[in-house]
Design a protein around this motif. Structure first.
Motif, PDB file in Angstrom:
ATOM      1  N   GLY A  48       2.410   0.715  21.592  1.00  0.00           N
ATOM      2  CA  GLY A  48       1.102   1.299  21.843  1.00  0.00           C
ATOM      3  C   GLY A  48       0.590   2.045  20.634  1.00  0.00           C
ATOM      4  O   GLY A  48       0.682   1.569  19.501  1.00  0.00           O
ATOM      5  N   SER A  49       0.078   3.289  20.841  1.00  0.00           N
ATOM      6  CA  SER A  49      -0.466   4.086  19.735  1.00  0.00           C
ATOM      7  C   SER A  49       0.471   5.218  19.324  1.00  0.00           C
ATOM      8  O   SER A  49       0.074   6.125  18.585  1.00  0.00           O
ATOM      9  CB  SER A  49      -1.828   4.668  20.129  1.00  0.00           C
ATOM     10  N   SER A  50       1.713   5.177  19.790  1.00  0.00           N
ATOM     11  CA  SER A  50       2.669   6.232  19.478  1.00  0.00           C
ATOM     12  C   SER A  50       3.096   6.180  18.017  1.00  0.00           C
ATOM     13  O   SER A  50       3.561   5.140  17.532  1.00  0.00           O
ATOM     14  CB  SER A  50       3.905   6.115  20.376  1.00  0.00           C
ATOM     15  N   GLN A  51       2.948   7.313  17.314  1.00  0.00           N
ATOM     16  CA  GLN A  51       3.358   7.398  15.918  1.00  0.00           C
ATOM     17  C   GLN A  51       4.874   7.300  15.798  1.00  0.00           C
ATOM     18  O   GLN A  51       5.402   6.660  14.879  1.00  0.00           O
ATOM     19  CB  GLN A  51       2.872   8.708  15.306  1.00  0.00           C
ATOM     20  N   ALA A  52       5.599   7.926  16.708  1.00  0.00           N
ATOM     21  CA  ALA A  52       7.066   7.868  16.669  1.00  0.00           C
ATOM     22  C   ALA A  52       7.555   6.438  16.882  1.00  0.00           C
ATOM     23  O   ALA A  52       8.496   5.983  16.215  1.00  0.00           O
ATOM     24  CB  ALA A  52       7.654   8.792  17.737  1.00  0.00           C
ATOM     25  N   MET A  53       6.918   5.713  17.808  1.00  0.00           N
ATOM     26  CA  MET A  53       7.298   4.319  18.049  1.00  0.00           C
ATOM     27  C   MET A  53       7.000   3.457  16.823  1.00  0.00           C
ATOM     28  O   MET A  53       7.787   2.583  16.450  1.00  0.00           O
ATOM     29  CB  MET A  53       6.561   3.779  19.266  1.00  0.00           C
ATOM     30  N   LYS A  54       5.868   3.726  16.183  1.00  0.00           N
ATOM     31  CA  LYS A  54       5.506   2.977  14.976  1.00  0.00           C
ATOM     32  C   LYS A  54       6.532   3.220  13.878  1.00  0.00           C
ATOM     33  O   LYS A  54       6.961   2.287  13.178  1.00  0.00           O
ATOM     34  CB  LYS A  54       4.117   3.391  14.503  1.00  0.00           C
ATOM     35  N   THR A  55       6.939   4.487  13.716  1.00  0.00           N
ATOM     36  CA  THR A  55       7.936   4.819  12.697  1.00  0.00           C
ATOM     37  C   THR A  55       9.274   4.152  13.005  1.00  0.00           C
ATOM     38  O   THR A  55       9.941   3.623  12.109  1.00  0.00           O
ATOM     39  CB  THR A  55       8.116   6.350  12.619  1.00  0.00           C
ATOM     40  N   PRO A 103      -2.732   8.543  23.001  1.00  0.00           N
ATOM     41  CA  PRO A 103      -2.730   8.305  24.453  1.00  0.00           C
ATOM     42  C   PRO A 103      -1.642   7.312  24.853  1.00  0.00           C
ATOM     43  O   PRO A 103      -1.344   6.364  24.131  1.00  0.00           O
ATOM     44  CB  PRO A 103      -4.120   7.714  24.698  1.00  0.00           C
ATOM     45  N   ILE A 104      -1.019   7.551  25.976  1.00  0.00           N
ATOM     46  CA  ILE A 104      -0.082   6.583  26.566  1.00  0.00           C
ATOM     47  C   ILE A 104      -0.590   6.302  27.979  1.00  0.00           C
ATOM     48  O   ILE A 104      -0.528   7.170  28.859  1.00  0.00           O
ATOM     49  CB  ILE A 104       1.364   7.119  26.611  1.00  0.00           C
ATOM     50  N   GLY A 105      -1.105   5.102  28.177  1.00  0.00           N
ATOM     51  CA  GLY A 105      -1.720   4.746  29.449  1.00  0.00           C
ATOM     52  C   GLY A 105      -0.728   4.203  30.455  1.00  0.00           C
ATOM     53  O   GLY A 105       0.468   4.532  30.427  1.00  0.00           O
ATOM     54  N   THR A 106      -1.239   3.360  31.326  1.00  0.00           N
ATOM     55  CA  THR A 106      -0.401   2.765  32.362  1.00  0.00           C
ATOM     56  C   THR A 106      -0.287   1.258  32.139  1.00  0.00           C
ATOM     57  O   THR A 106      -1.083   0.653  31.426  1.00  0.00           O
ATOM     58  CB  THR A 106      -0.984   3.026  33.759  1.00  0.00           C
ATOM     59  N   THR A 107       0.724   0.672  32.744  1.00  0.00           N
ATOM     60  CA  THR A 107       0.975  -0.765  32.633  1.00  0.00           C
ATOM     61  C   THR A 107       1.124  -1.346  34.031  1.00  0.00           C
ATOM     62  O   THR A 107       1.760  -0.727  34.907  1.00  0.00           O
ATOM     63  CB  THR A 107       2.264  -1.026  31.832  1.00  0.00           C
ATOM     64  N   HIS A 108       0.539  -2.515  34.218  1.00  0.00           N
ATOM     65  CA  HIS A 108       0.672  -3.222  35.493  1.00  0.00           C
ATOM     66  C   HIS A 108       1.626  -4.390  35.289  1.00  0.00           C
ATOM     67  O   HIS A 108       1.381  -5.293  34.492  1.00  0.00           O
ATOM     68  CB  HIS A 108      -0.693  -3.741  35.956  1.00  0.00           C
ATOM     69  N   LEU A 109       2.774  -4.360  35.948  1.00  0.00           N
ATOM     70  CA  LEU A 109       3.808  -5.380  35.758  1.00  0.00           C
ATOM     71  C   LEU A 109       4.492  -5.667  37.090  1.00  0.00           C
ATOM     72  O   LEU A 109       4.912  -4.747  37.800  1.00  0.00           O
ATOM     73  CB  LEU A 109       4.839  -4.884  34.735  1.00  0.00           C
ATOM     74  N   LEU A 110       4.575  -6.954  37.431  1.00  0.00           N
ATOM     75  CA  LEU A 110       5.239  -7.403  38.668  1.00  0.00           C
ATOM     76  C   LEU A 110       4.674  -6.692  39.903  1.00  0.00           C
ATOM     77  O   LEU A 110       5.407  -6.283  40.806  1.00  0.00           O
ATOM     78  CB  LEU A 110       6.754  -7.161  38.576  1.00  0.00           C
ATOM     79  N   GLY A 111       3.365  -6.555  39.904  1.00  0.00           N
ATOM     80  CA  GLY A 111       2.704  -5.954  41.054  1.00  0.00           C
ATOM     81  C   GLY A 111       2.799  -4.445  41.121  1.00  0.00           C
ATOM     82  O   GLY A 111       2.377  -3.845  42.115  1.00  0.00           O
ATOM     83  N   GLN A 112       3.354  -3.811  40.095  1.00  0.00           N
ATOM     84  CA  GLN A 112       3.514  -2.357  40.074  1.00  0.00           C
ATOM     85  C   GLN A 112       2.766  -1.757  38.892  1.00  0.00           C
ATOM     86  O   GLN A 112       2.728  -2.340  37.807  1.00  0.00           O
ATOM     87  CB  GLN A 112       5.005  -1.983  39.977  1.00  0.00           C
ATOM     88  N   THR A 113       2.162  -0.611  39.109  1.00  0.00           N
ATOM     89  CA  THR A 113       1.499   0.114  38.029  1.00  0.00           C
ATOM     90  C   THR A 113       2.307   1.372  37.727  1.00  0.00           C
ATOM     91  O   THR A 113       2.636   2.152  38.628  1.00  0.00           O
ATOM     92  CB  THR A 113       0.068   0.511  38.437  1.00  0.00           C
ATOM     93  N   PHE A 114       2.672   1.552  36.446  1.00  0.00           N
ATOM     94  CA  PHE A 114       3.483   2.712  36.061  1.00  0.00           C
ATOM     95  C   PHE A 114       3.129   3.148  34.646  1.00  0.00           C
ATOM     96  O   PHE A 114       2.445   2.445  33.907  1.00  0.00           O
ATOM     97  CB  PHE A 114       4.980   2.394  36.177  1.00  0.00           C
ATOM     98  N   TRP A 115       3.603   4.324  34.292  1.00  0.00           N
ATOM     99  CA  TRP A 115       3.346   4.906  32.979  1.00  0.00           C
ATOM    100  C   TRP A 115       3.995   4.062  31.878  1.00  0.00           C
ATOM    101  O   TRP A 115       5.172   3.728  31.950  1.00  0.00           O
ATOM    102  CB  TRP A 115       3.903   6.329  32.954  1.00  0.00           C
ATOM    103  N   SER A 116       3.223   3.732  30.839  1.00  0.00           N
ATOM    104  CA  SER A 116       3.737   2.874  29.760  1.00  0.00           C
ATOM    105  C   SER A 116       4.872   3.528  28.986  1.00  0.00           C
ATOM    106  O   SER A 116       5.655   2.849  28.306  1.00  0.00           O
ATOM    107  CB  SER A 116       2.601   2.514  28.795  1.00  0.00           C
ATOM    108  N   GLY A 117       4.962   4.841  29.073  1.00  0.00           N
ATOM    109  CA  GLY A 117       6.040   5.529  28.364  1.00  0.00           C
ATOM    110  C   GLY A 117       7.420   5.087  28.801  1.00  0.00           C
ATOM    111  O   GLY A 117       8.369   5.093  28.004  1.00  0.00           O
TER     112      GLY A 117
END
Length: 341
Positions: free
Chosen positions: A56-63, A134-148
């Motif tokens: 996503g847009s996480s700087q730590a993840m990018k690093t 920002p860390i949004g939400t993800t819809h996967l396998l019929g479930q919506t949850f925090w992308s983190g």
């Protein structure tokens, strides 16, 4: 009098670095190290893809993602270097190709330091500008949850592999006296620590600490810079013909003292001074000996060469030179030289 090459245990070496025939134990270690490096490349490629898909847009993840890409450099450098080091000496390269390991070490160090500085600048400016990723939400396998949670799952995956692989490589680096392999194991340690730091950063965003992401990225990049600078310093010193040091560069190698001790046990040797240079995996020894009485015979010189070669498989290229006066440019090993760096 000089002689190049070292035989394996019982003459049954099963691997080579140029003219240096590896004992069976080191040959097995080399085979295992190459296998681990291939596994590392495959694992890190999968980790890079997974982190790219979830960062996503996480700087730590990018690093962490960029560090994972950097983690490909040491295993590639190791595989290229050991292949190159197997070549026998030529007219243009009379010392062989052992220094290819030092070149690989230098390449990995420069890559670490350069990218680490760039990432540190990026994370630092993010903190100064007070960026709120920002860390949004993800819809996967019929479930919506925090992308983190996906980010944290990716970091757990990328942390477990390096933790295991790094620990497996450390004893092999010592067995083979391979500084590229040691640098790789050291970077694997940095990888799993990076994963842990990234998890903290992502969780920080989740509880509303906007600075946690850039802060984690800054700490990760600082760790990369530290590793890059340390490895660059050691790689540069080795290329400037520093006296041979241990595989982790923490101390002068014990063989630098053992060479003179072995020579001075010979009845015809009054005193000696030696230069022991690290060629990559093996050592080049220039020994100046002050004979007692008459000049030594050819047999005595050959025995001296054999005595040094019998010290360790790494003592590969040996020159024993009888002299009237010992060179004053070589410090006395018994004078208590500094053992640290």
């Amino acid at each position: 009098m000089s002689r190049t090459g070292v035989s394996g245990e019982g003459g049954q070496g099963v691997g080579r670095f140029g003219h240096a025939e590896l004992p069976s134990r080191q040959a097995a270690a080399l085979k295992k190290a190459k296998r681990l490096e291939v596994i590392t490349l495959v694992f890190m490629a999968s980790a890079i893809a997974l982190v790219a898909a979830t960062m996503g847009s996480s700087q730590a993840m990018k690093t962490a993602w960029i560090e994972d890409m950097l983690a490909l450099v040491p295993p590639l450098a190791f595989l290229v270097a050991v292949r190159r080091a197997r070549k026998r000496p030529t007219a243009d390269h009379p010392y062989g190709f052992h220094r290819s390991t030092a070149i690989g070490h230098l390449t990995a160090s420069v890559a670490l330091l350069t990218v680490g500085l760039a990432l540190m600048y990026d994370a630092g400016t993010g903190l100064v500008r007070a960026e709120h990723p920002p860390i949004g939400t993800t819809h996967l396998l019929g479930q919506t949850f925090w992308s983190g949670w996906l980010m944290i799952g990716a970091m757990v995956y990328t942390g477990v592999g390096p933790f295991i692989l790094g620990r497996l490589k450390l004893p092999l680096a010592e067995e083979l006296h391979d500084k590229v392999l040691y640098a790789d194991a050291d970077m694997q340690k940095a990888d799993w620590m990076t994963a842990a730091g990234t998890i903290v950063g992502v969780l920080g965003i989740g509880i509303g600490l906007w600075w946690a992401d850039s802060g984690a990225a800054l700490l990760i990049s600082a760790s990369i810079v530290r590793d890059g600078w340390r490895n660059l310093r050691h790689a540069s010193s080795a290329l400037m013909d520093e006296r041979a040091r241990t595989y982790d560069d923490k101390h002068p190698h014990p063989l630098t003292r053992d060479v003179d001790a072995a020579l001075q046990r010979l009845a015809w040797v009054g005193d000696s001074r030696s230069r022991v240079r690290d060629q990559g995996h093996v050592f080049h020894v220039e020994a100046f000996v002050q004979p007692v009485g008459d000049a030594p015979s050819l047999d005595q010189l050959e025995d001296a060469v054999e005595a040094l070669r019998d010290l360790d498989w790494k003592v590969n290229d040996v020159v024993v030179m009888p002299v009237r006066d010992l060179p004053d440019t070589i410090p006395d090993p018994r004078a208590g030289q500094d053992e640290s760096k």
